[in-house]
Motif scaffolding. Structure first.
Motif, PDB file in Angstrom:
ATOM      1  N   ASP A  53      51.650  38.374  34.571  1.00 14.10           N
ATOM      2  CA  ASP A  53      51.014  38.177  36.116  1.00 14.10           C
ATOM      3  C   ASP A  53      50.342  39.210  36.824  1.00 14.10           C
ATOM      4  O   ASP A  53      49.183  38.928  37.143  1.00 14.10           O
ATOM      5  CB  ASP A  53      52.095  37.753  36.865  1.00 14.10           C
ATOM      6  CG  ASP A  53      52.799  36.331  36.641  1.00 14.10           C
ATOM      7  OD1 ASP A  53      52.027  35.557  35.814  1.00 14.10           O
ATOM      8  OD2 ASP A  53      53.798  35.838  37.301  1.00 14.10           O
ATOM      9  N   GLU A  54      50.905  40.368  36.409  1.00 14.75           N
ATOM     10  CA  GLU A  54      50.331  41.613  37.172  1.00 14.75           C
ATOM     11  C   GLU A  54      48.739  41.653  36.475  1.00 14.75           C
ATOM     12  O   GLU A  54      47.698  41.788  37.182  1.00 14.75           O
ATOM     13  CB  GLU A  54      51.154  42.752  36.805  1.00 14.75           C
ATOM     14  CG  GLU A  54      50.584  43.856  37.669  1.00 14.75           C
ATOM     15  CD  GLU A  54      49.449  44.630  37.222  1.00 14.75           C
ATOM     16  OE1 GLU A  54      48.815  45.145  37.990  1.00 14.75           O
ATOM     17  OE2 GLU A  54      49.311  45.011  35.860  1.00 14.75           O
ATOM     18  N   LYS A  55      48.686  41.490  35.046  1.00  6.35           N
ATOM     19  CA  LYS A  55      47.586  41.812  34.489  1.00  6.35           C
ATOM     20  C   LYS A  55      46.430  40.515  35.029  1.00  6.35           C
ATOM     21  O   LYS A  55      45.193  40.868  35.264  1.00  6.35           O
ATOM     22  CB  LYS A  55      47.654  41.648  32.950  1.00  6.35           C
ATOM     23  CG  LYS A  55      46.523  41.951  32.218  1.00  6.35           C
ATOM     24  CD  LYS A  55      47.110  42.406  30.693  1.00  6.35           C
ATOM     25  CE  LYS A  55      46.101  43.159  29.974  1.00  6.35           C
ATOM     26  NZ  LYS A  55      46.740  43.996  28.621  1.00  6.35           N
ATOM     27  N   PHE A  56      46.865  39.335  35.097  1.00  5.70           N
ATOM     28  CA  PHE A  56      45.934  38.262  35.420  1.00  5.70           C
ATOM     29  C   PHE A  56      45.424  38.592  36.785  1.00  5.70           C
ATOM     30  O   PHE A  56      44.205  38.338  37.106  1.00  5.70           O
ATOM     31  CB  PHE A  56      46.821  36.899  35.536  1.00  5.70           C
ATOM     32  CG  PHE A  56      46.042  35.792  35.910  1.00  5.70           C
ATOM     33  CD1 PHE A  56      45.139  35.432  35.102  1.00  5.70           C
ATOM     34  CD2 PHE A  56      46.505  34.936  37.000  1.00  5.70           C
ATOM     35  CE1 PHE A  56      44.628  34.195  35.193  1.00  5.70           C
ATOM     36  CE2 PHE A  56      45.699  33.825  37.387  1.00  5.70           C
ATOM     37  CZ  PHE A  56      44.642  33.601  36.367  1.00  5.70           C
ATOM     38  N   ARG A  57      46.213  38.862  37.879  1.00  2.00           N
ATOM     39  CA  ARG A  57      45.811  39.073  39.288  1.00  2.00           C
ATOM     40  C   ARG A  57      44.675  40.512  38.945  1.00  2.00           C
ATOM     41  O   ARG A  57      43.585  40.251  39.716  1.00  2.00           O
ATOM     42  CB  ARG A  57      46.859  39.635  39.946  1.00  2.00           C
ATOM     43  CG  ARG A  57      47.594  38.438  40.803  1.00  2.00           C
ATOM     44  CD  ARG A  57      48.496  38.928  41.741  1.00  2.00           C
ATOM     45  NE  ARG A  57      49.512  39.909  41.290  1.00  2.00           N
ATOM     46  CZ  ARG A  57      50.770  39.399  40.742  1.00  2.00           C
ATOM     47  NH1 ARG A  57      50.829  38.102  40.427  1.00  2.00           N
ATOM     48  NH2 ARG A  57      51.495  40.390  40.329  1.00  2.00           N
ATOM     49  N   ARG A  58      45.005  41.411  38.335  1.00  2.00           N
ATOM     50  CA  ARG A  58      44.072  42.453  38.313  1.00  2.00           C
ATOM     51  C   ARG A  58      42.716  42.131  37.855  1.00  2.00           C
ATOM     52  O   ARG A  58      41.650  42.376  38.426  1.00  2.00           O
ATOM     53  CB  ARG A  58      44.634  43.647  37.590  1.00  2.00           C
ATOM     54  CG  ARG A  58      43.962  44.774  37.374  1.00  2.00           C
ATOM     55  CD  ARG A  58      44.493  46.128  37.000  1.00  2.00           C
ATOM     56  NE  ARG A  58      45.656  45.630  35.815  1.00  2.00           N
ATOM     57  CZ  ARG A  58      45.331  45.829  34.693  1.00  2.00           C
ATOM     58  NH1 ARG A  58      44.170  46.017  34.294  1.00  2.00           N
ATOM     59  NH2 ARG A  58      46.206  45.449  33.755  1.00  2.00           N
ATOM     60  N   ILE A  59      42.954  41.282  36.584  1.00  2.00           N
ATOM     61  CA  ILE A  59      41.460  41.083  36.040  1.00  2.00           C
ATOM     62  C   ILE A  59      40.818  39.790  36.576  1.00  2.00           C
ATOM     63  O   ILE A  59      39.496  39.999  36.787  1.00  2.00           O
ATOM     64  CB  ILE A  59      41.963  40.562  34.533  1.00  2.00           C
ATOM     65  CG1 ILE A  59      42.327  41.785  33.797  1.00  2.00           C
ATOM     66  CG2 ILE A  59      40.605  39.983  33.908  1.00  2.00           C
ATOM     67  CD1 ILE A  59      42.686  41.246  32.385  1.00  2.00           C
ATOM     68  N   PHE A  60      41.504  38.756  37.000  1.00  2.00           N
ATOM     69  CA  PHE A  60      40.623  37.664  37.730  1.00  2.00           C
ATOM     70  C   PHE A  60      40.515  37.826  39.186  1.00  2.00           C
ATOM     71  O   PHE A  60      39.704  37.121  39.662  1.00  2.00           O
ATOM     72  CB  PHE A  60      41.484  36.342  37.208  1.00  2.00           C
ATOM     73  CG  PHE A  60      41.276  35.786  35.817  1.00  2.00           C
ATOM     74  CD1 PHE A  60      39.990  34.959  35.553  1.00  2.00           C
ATOM     75  CD2 PHE A  60      41.850  36.518  34.660  1.00  2.00           C
ATOM     76  CE1 PHE A  60      39.790  34.669  34.184  1.00  2.00           C
ATOM     77  CE2 PHE A  60      41.411  36.144  33.377  1.00  2.00           C
ATOM     78  CZ  PHE A  60      40.461  35.135  33.208  1.00  2.00           C
ATOM     79  N   TYR A  61      41.169  38.319  39.865  1.00  2.00           N
ATOM     80  CA  TYR A  61      41.027  38.441  41.304  1.00  2.00           C
ATOM     81  C   TYR A  61      41.150  39.951  41.649  1.00  2.00           C
ATOM     82  O   TYR A  61      41.022  40.066  43.166  1.00  2.00           O
ATOM     83  CB  TYR A  61      42.314  37.885  41.927  1.00  2.00           C
ATOM     84  CG  TYR A  61      42.551  36.428  41.612  1.00  2.00           C
ATOM     85  CD1 TYR A  61      41.619  35.541  42.160  1.00  2.00           C
ATOM     86  CD2 TYR A  61      43.657  35.948  40.818  1.00  2.00           C
ATOM     87  CE1 TYR A  61      41.976  34.013  41.920  1.00  2.00           C
ATOM     88  CE2 TYR A  61      43.666  34.611  40.407  1.00  2.00           C
ATOM     89  CZ  TYR A  61      42.926  33.698  41.000  1.00  2.00           C
ATOM     90  OH  TYR A  61      43.096  32.435  40.935  1.00  2.00           O
TER      91      TYR A  61
END
Lengths: 110, 110
Positions: free
Chosen positions: A101-109
DNA sequence: ATGCGCTATGCATAAAAGTCATAACGGAGA
DNA sequence: TCTCCGTTATGACTTTTATGCATAGCGCAT
């Protein structure tokens, strides 16, 4: 847009354990019955039964001790092996979701 | 016994991007044709086409510029948006597999 | 004009998942 | 003893999903 992930264990290319089966075993442990457990996690008894059968066959381990008939109509309890396996799988899942989740937020948002 | 994992992106509960679709877009980028790309990653053209259609609909982004007929019979190229999306997804996957594998070994085979 | 390799898509088929019906079990209480 | 109850155990059917097949249309090149 959401990120999703799955984690499961295979034996000879066939799935033997994942989140759904984890829920099932936990519910059996809690309710002492496959039937009740299935209702609790909203799957059919048939499906729960198939899951257990497949898991036991593929792992070669007895996971659930069953009794048809008797007090309260019977029931099911987890074996020691099942509890150990469950514990390992829980450790396995632990923390992974958060990382993703953390990675997703960082990359996409970002 | 092996650990497996999947990572995918959903929009309104529907999957729009995962490893298979990543392979597809990468192959299209490489070969300049949906048909050739599908062969390369061993899926049917039909399936590849359905993937692209669903992705574009759900993301609301044009991913693949197609041409039927013409030089070499036509072909397909990725849009800029597709490349950007692909890049982000690649970053997303990066490292996660390793984390999971390491954890699996530690817990199940310590 | 014709051929070629591509995109495009409806339709049939196969596989998977889910549902339903039924049998057997064994303690508890009448 | 006999029936009832909630359980396990499965086969068989139905519904849904995935896959594959067949065919049409496109536009450049020869």
């Amino acid at each position: 847009m959401d990120i999703k992930s799955k984690l499961w264990i295979e034996v000879e290319g066939e799935p033997v354990f994942g989140r759904g089966r984890r829920f099932l075993l936990q519910a059996i442990d809690q309710y002492g019955s496959i039937n009740q457990a299935a209702k609790e996690i909203s799957i059919s008894y048939r499906k729960a039964w198939s899951y257990i059968k497949a898991m036991e066959e593929r792992l070669g381990i007895k996971l659930v001790e069953r009794q048809a008939g008797g007090k309260n109509g019977g029931g099911a309890v987890l074996t020691k092996d099942a509890r150990e396996f469950l514990k390992k799988y829980e450790q396995m899942e632990e923390g992974i979701r958060e990382i993703i989740d953390e990675k997703f937020r960082r990359i996409f948002y970002r």
